[in-house]
Enzyme design. Sequence first.
Site, PDB file in Angstrom:
ATOM      1  N   GLY A  28      99.070  18.054  88.807  1.00  0.00           N
ATOM      2  CA  GLY A  28      99.053  19.161  89.739  1.00  0.00           C
ATOM      3  C   GLY A  28      97.929  18.966  90.736  1.00  0.00           C
ATOM      4  N   TYR A  29      97.897  19.825  91.743  1.00  0.00           N
ATOM      5  CA  TYR A  29      96.921  19.699  92.822  1.00  0.00           C
ATOM      6  C   TYR A  29      96.056  20.950  92.912  1.00  0.00           C
ATOM      7  CZ  TYR A  29      99.216  15.464  94.113  1.00  0.00           C
ATOM      8  OH  TYR A  29      99.704  14.176  94.076  1.00  0.00           O
ATOM      9  N   LEU A  30      94.746  20.730  92.809  1.00  0.00           N
ATOM     10  CA  LEU A  30      93.794  21.809  93.043  1.00  0.00           C
ATOM     11  C   LEU A  30      93.683  22.070  94.537  1.00  0.00           C
ATOM     12  CD1 LEU A  30      91.106  20.660  90.483  1.00  0.00           C
ATOM     13  CD2 LEU A  30      92.520  22.717  90.312  1.00  0.00           C
TER      14      LEU A  30
END
Length: 157
Positions: A28-30
């Site tokens: 996932g992407y912060l």
Amino acid sequence: MMEIERKFLVTSDDFKFEAEEKLRIKQGYLNSHPDRAVRVRTKGAKAFITVKGRSSESGLSRFEWEKEISTEDAEELLKLCEPGIIDKARYLIKLGQHTFEVDEFYGSNKGLIVAEVELSSETEEFEKPEWLGKEVTGDNKYYNAQLCKEPYQNWKK
């Protein structure tokens, strides 16, 4: 550190017979800003946090920094990520002096299979396997950060 890679669509499942290793990846992407992406990933029994910069004009290279973290930390960070977790299997295929990483996507990106090969220069030659299709290097819609926002299954609509 600079990452130089080319990305291609895959035309058949033949790569599975050539794979030396298969890993399950969840990421996932912060932050998925075009100038910088901060990714959290579990890859088999390991986990990483990665920062990537904007791609060069050719789309072949960009800054990349990666650090291994505990899988427990990664699982907690994945809960903080932007919507759209990527779920995929990665197959590693050695061909000549290079290793192709072939990603078979699941979930909302099911049906998409992409191969990447890392190079030491933008002009480096490499052997191309039979199952390698159209080159999509530099096409943002194939970046994982973009696939979180606009999944492959939505492209057909």
